[in-house]
Design a protein around this motif. Structure first.
Motif, PDB file in Angstrom:
ATOM      1  N   LEU A  63       1.061  -1.094   0.070  1.00 20.88           N
ATOM      2  CA  LEU A  63       0.046   0.036   0.100  1.00 20.88           C
ATOM      3  C   LEU A  63       0.751   1.083   0.108  1.00 20.88           C
ATOM      4  CD1 LEU A  63      -2.630  -1.013   2.820  1.00 20.88           C
ATOM      5  CD2 LEU A  63      -2.729  -1.055   0.245  1.00 20.88           C
ATOM      6  N   GLU A  64       0.625   2.141  -0.521  1.00 19.39           N
ATOM      7  CA  GLU A  64       1.243   3.509  -0.305  1.00 19.39           C
ATOM      8  C   GLU A  64       1.607   4.105   0.904  1.00 19.39           C
ATOM      9  OE1 GLU A  64      -0.345   6.356  -3.105  1.00 19.39           O
ATOM     10  OE2 GLU A  64       0.784   8.013  -2.218  1.00 19.39           O
ATOM     11  N   ARG A  65       0.359   3.865   1.875  1.00 19.72           N
ATOM     12  CA  ARG A  65       0.667   4.229   3.153  1.00 19.72           C
ATOM     13  C   ARG A  65      -0.051   3.139   4.240  1.00 19.72           C
ATOM     14  NH1 ARG A  65      -2.523   8.342   4.945  1.00 19.72           N
ATOM     15  NH2 ARG A  65      -3.681   8.434   2.870  1.00 19.72           N
ATOM     16  N   PHE A  66       0.567   2.957   5.160  1.00 21.12           N
ATOM     17  CA  PHE A  66      -0.053   1.851   6.057  1.00 21.12           C
ATOM     18  C   PHE A  66      -1.200   2.463   7.116  1.00 21.12           C
ATOM     19  CE2 PHE A  66       3.996  -0.637   5.541  1.00 21.12           C
ATOM     20  CZ  PHE A  66       3.707  -0.836   4.329  1.00 21.12           C
ATOM     21  N   ARG A  67      -0.825   3.903   7.308  1.00 20.76           N
ATOM     22  CA  ARG A  67      -1.647   4.333   8.339  1.00 20.76           C
ATOM     23  C   ARG A  67      -2.662   5.414   7.506  1.00 20.76           C
ATOM     24  NH1 ARG A  67      -1.586   8.914  13.173  1.00 20.76           N
ATOM     25  NH2 ARG A  67      -3.677   8.804  13.788  1.00 20.76           N
ATOM     26  N   HIS A  68      -4.218   5.081   7.724  1.00 17.38           N
ATOM     27  CA  HIS A  68      -5.063   5.828   7.123  1.00 17.38           C
ATOM     28  C   HIS A  68      -6.191   6.319   8.315  1.00 17.38           C
ATOM     29  CE1 HIS A  68      -4.265   4.826   2.960  1.00 17.38           C
ATOM     30  NE2 HIS A  68      -3.683   3.809   3.474  1.00 17.38           N
ATOM     31  N   GLY A  69      -5.594   7.411   9.011  1.00 28.42           N
ATOM     32  CA  GLY A  69      -6.399   7.718  10.182  1.00 28.42           C
ATOM     33  C   GLY A  69      -6.354   6.756  11.267  1.00 28.42           C
ATOM     34  N   ASP A  73       4.302   4.405  10.078  1.00 26.70           N
ATOM     35  CA  ASP A  73       4.898   4.482   8.516  1.00 26.70           C
ATOM     36  C   ASP A  73       6.118   4.898   8.135  1.00 26.70           C
ATOM     37  OD1 ASP A  73       2.008   3.994   7.576  1.00 26.70           O
ATOM     38  OD2 ASP A  73       1.720   5.759   6.525  1.00 26.70           O
ATOM     39  N   ALA A  74       6.558   6.011   9.011  1.00 25.74           N
ATOM     40  CA  ALA A  74       7.842   6.184   8.461  1.00 25.74           C
ATOM     41  C   ALA A  74       8.939   5.240   8.836  1.00 25.74           C
ATOM     42  CB  ALA A  74       8.281   7.482   9.319  1.00 25.74           C
TER      43      ALA A  74
END
Ligand SMILES: Cc1cc2nc3c(=O)[nH]c(=O)nc-3n(C[C@H](O)[C@H](O)[C@H](O)COP(=O)(O)OP(=O)(O)OC[C@H]3O[C@@H](n4cnc5c(N)ncnc54)[C@H](O)[C@@H]3O)c2cc1C
Lengths: 546, 76
Positions: free
Chosen positions: A286-292, A343-344
């Motif tokens: 996924l582009e990002r793992f955290r979505h809010g 994420d970082a």
């Protein structure tokens, strides 16, 4: 076969429909994350659409770092007892051994480079441990829909008794490669899909082959393709046959196709076929793992080919990274920015896994005639020339992520030559307690933020650090732990120094002079989200150069 | 040895093989053959002496011929 699949009871629809944390998916990663959170006092509910553990043959190679994480969660010894320990591998081209490697050529570690064990054992132990730690386990409760808001998440769940809604403050999406959570949020993957098909056959047999990983390119018993052999618990052996892109998965699964392939390899040796499946692989994330308030971990977030054993091992490191951060947030000690550091830290780790996994798969399945010629020439040269051995890639096996660019590493730290890089997980070493008992260094790093001091601490400092939630451990002739074998000094550099570890045992700071005010400020800064929230605290005391 | 990066000695650590795959990437079969030959000539030209170049040619030939001798039969 010695393993009996458990059938877990499916609880009725719960009365309590609002919980702090919902883990979606009770696979290897969801169970690990739920256990880690529960052991830190976080109430967790886990829902899974099935009522048993991972079926068939999936992960078998558990890496040193994963074993160390499971040790922290109280399960490490079980892996050592039941699993098959290995450090060495051999690579063959046709019938010739072209080289051997040793993944852990040094002693003085609690855990080996790898333990091989069927994934179902690991999951069954995790389920038991989760239940004991108070995780609410909802088997056969399937997530069907999800509405994520800024202040929480509403989940639609389908259970044997009917459908219901559940409210979670945080949702941890561990529902695997076909993640329903991902579907619900409309998120796509970036990466590569490989067409090559692989046959996985698990056979039970008595064999006296050494406990090593054996990999063949183009062997006489399976010409033109590759084969991997691994030993697992219960005298089960995993054989991976590369089949090529044109193989028909239905046909290849049939015993009349599989058994001759195994016979060609094993000769007349008796065996019993335990499991057969045909796989293709993907290397993507996924582009990002955290979505809010929805956070992805494991295969739901990223997928790799099995060559290198990075899927499950990477996912367990996701859990290790996320659990302490979320627990600190729920205790009111951390800001939500700390979760952005997941994420970082874990996206670069996933990229490293994807990179190595893609390279291995490209080597094992070369595209086109020229690439195959280069591949085969590399293998021929490897038997005689060390430079070519470095290029041979039958899977670069999982190593722990070193979070070198982490926003939680202290820029004011001053690691000395020989000190591990900031962001590295602690390296184990054997030590001796005052009682004379032999202990492992990693045992001393299981109580949250920890300062390892080489040498004594000034009077009253241990207590002062303790009041601020930092455990102090002293190592040295006068310390609580003695480095009799000298391996701690060898692995951390010989300078008397102060090493500051996060709860997940990654190094965040290293100093040659003790400065309590700085350590306290550093801990606050980390919990606020480190560099993502504010510049790092300055150091009052000057460092002495080593 | 630190116990951290304990396998740095293998599996294309510098990504050279991957770079080779990338360079061949979208070439046709014929172009790939030309690429391979061009690469060999460029590399020969990088060698410090005529003797070194001839030794490399000898070794390449010997490695390929030795493969004829690798036994084909048997299982583990
Ligand atoms: C052939 C093969 C060999 C492998 N070898 C290795 C290895 O040696 N080492 C290694 O580290 N990794 C290996 N892997 C990878 C490893 O198996 C996976 O990375 C690992 O299982 C991922 O764990 P997970 O918990 O993220 O996902 P999964 O194990 O897939 O678990 C997902 C869970 O979510 C549940 N679920 C799905 N949808 C829903 C829903 N809508 N609602 C509720 N629950 C849901 C599923 O029932 C499942 O229990 C291998 C994989 C394969 C296929």
């Amino acid at each position: 076969m010695s393993f009996t699949y458990p059938r877990y009871p499916s609880p009725p629809i719960p009365d309590r429909r609002a919980v702090p944390v919902v883990v979606v998916g009770g696979g290897l990663v969801g169970l690990t994350l739920a256990l880690d959170l529960a052991r830190q006092g976080v109430p967790v509910r886990l829902i899974d659409d099935d009522d048993t553990v991972s079926v068939g043959s999936r992960a078998i190679c558990f890496s040193k770092r994963t074993l160390e994480i499971y040790d922290r969660l109280g399960l490490g010894e079980k892996f050592l007892e039941k699993g098959i320990t290995w450090n060495r591998g051999k690579v063959f081209f046709r019938k010739q051994l072209i080289y051997e490697f040793d993944l852990l050529p040094e002693s003085g570690h609690h855990y080996p480079a790898f333990v091989n064990l069927q994934q179902y054992y690991a999951e069954a132990w995790l389920v038991e441990a989760c239940a004991a730690a108070g995780v609410e386990l909802y088997w056969r409760h399937r997530l069907t829909g999800l509405d994520a808001r800024e202040d929480g998440v509403r989940l639609s769940v389908s259970a044997p008794e009917g459908d219901y809604d559940l409210e979670g403050e945080w949702v941890l999406a561990c529902d695997g490669a076909r993640s329903q959570v991902r579907e619900c949020l409309g998120l796509g993957f970036t990466g590569k899909v490989f067409n090559d098909r692989f046959l996985i056959a698990d056979v039970e047999m008595e064999a006296d082959f050494p406990t090593e990983r054996w990999f063949w390119f183009d062997p006489p018993f399976h010409p033109g393709q590759s084969v991997l052999l691994h030993r697992q618990a219960d005298n089960v052996w995993r054989i991976d046959f590369q089949l090529g892109p044109d193989a028909d998965p239905e046909e290849e699964r049939k015993p009349e196709r599989v058994i001759p392939r195994i016979r060609a390899m094993l000769g007349a040796r008796p065996f019993r076929l335990e499991w057969v499946s045909v796989y293709t692989f993907r290397c993507r994330r996924l582009e990002r793992f955290r979505h809010g308030r929805v956070i992805f971990a494991g295969d739901a977030a990223h997928q790799v080919s099995p060559f290198g054993a990075r899927g499950g091992n990477g996912g367990v490191q996701d859990a290790d990274n996320l659990a302490w951060k979320l627990a600190a947030l729920l205790r009111g000690e951390a800001s939500s920015t700390l979760l952005d550091t997941y994420d970082a830290e874990r996206i670069p780790a996933a990229d490293e896994n994807i990179l190595h996994s893609t390279r291995s798969t490209d080597f094992i399945s070369p595209k086109g005639e020229a690439m195959r010629a280069f591949r085969d020439a590399t293998l021929l040269l490897a038997a005689r020339h060390p430079f070519a051995r470095r290029l041979v890639n039958s899977g670069r096996l999982s190593t722990p992520a070193i979070l070198e660019e982490s926003p939680l590493n202290d820029p004011a730290a001053s690691p000395w030559p020989g000190c591990p890089p900031l962001g590295a997980p602690a390296i184990d070493a054997p030590l001796t307690a005052r009682s004379g008992q032999r202990v492992w260094l990693l045992d001393a790093l299981q109580s949250g933020f920890t300062l390892l001091a080489q040498g004594p601490l000034p009077e009253g400092e241990r207590e002062a650090l303790g009041r601020a939630g930092i455990t102090a451990v002293t190592i040295g002739p006068e310390g609580e732990l003695r480095d009799e074998a000298g391996l701690f000094a060898a692995r951390y550099g010989r300078v008397p120094g102060y090493l500051f570890f996060r709860p997940d045992q990654h190094l965040a700071g290293a100093y040659t002079r003790y400065d309590r005010a700085h350590l306290l400020a550093l801990k606050r800064w980390i919990l606020a989200g480190g560099r993502l929230s504010a510049p790092a605290p300055a150091r009052a005391a000057a460092e002495v150069s080593p | 040895m630190t116990g951290l990066r304990f396998d740095d000695h293998f599996a294309d650590p510098d990504g050279l093989f991957a770079a080779l795959a990338g360079a061949l990437g979208d070439l046709s079969a014929e172009e790939q053959r030309q690429f391979t030959a061009a690469l060999a000539l460029l590399l020969l030209n990088q060698l410090p002496s005529r003797e070194a170049a001839l030794a490399a040619l000898d070794e390449a030939r010997s490695v390929v011929l030795a493969a004829r001798e690798i036994p084909k039969e048997t299982s583990p």
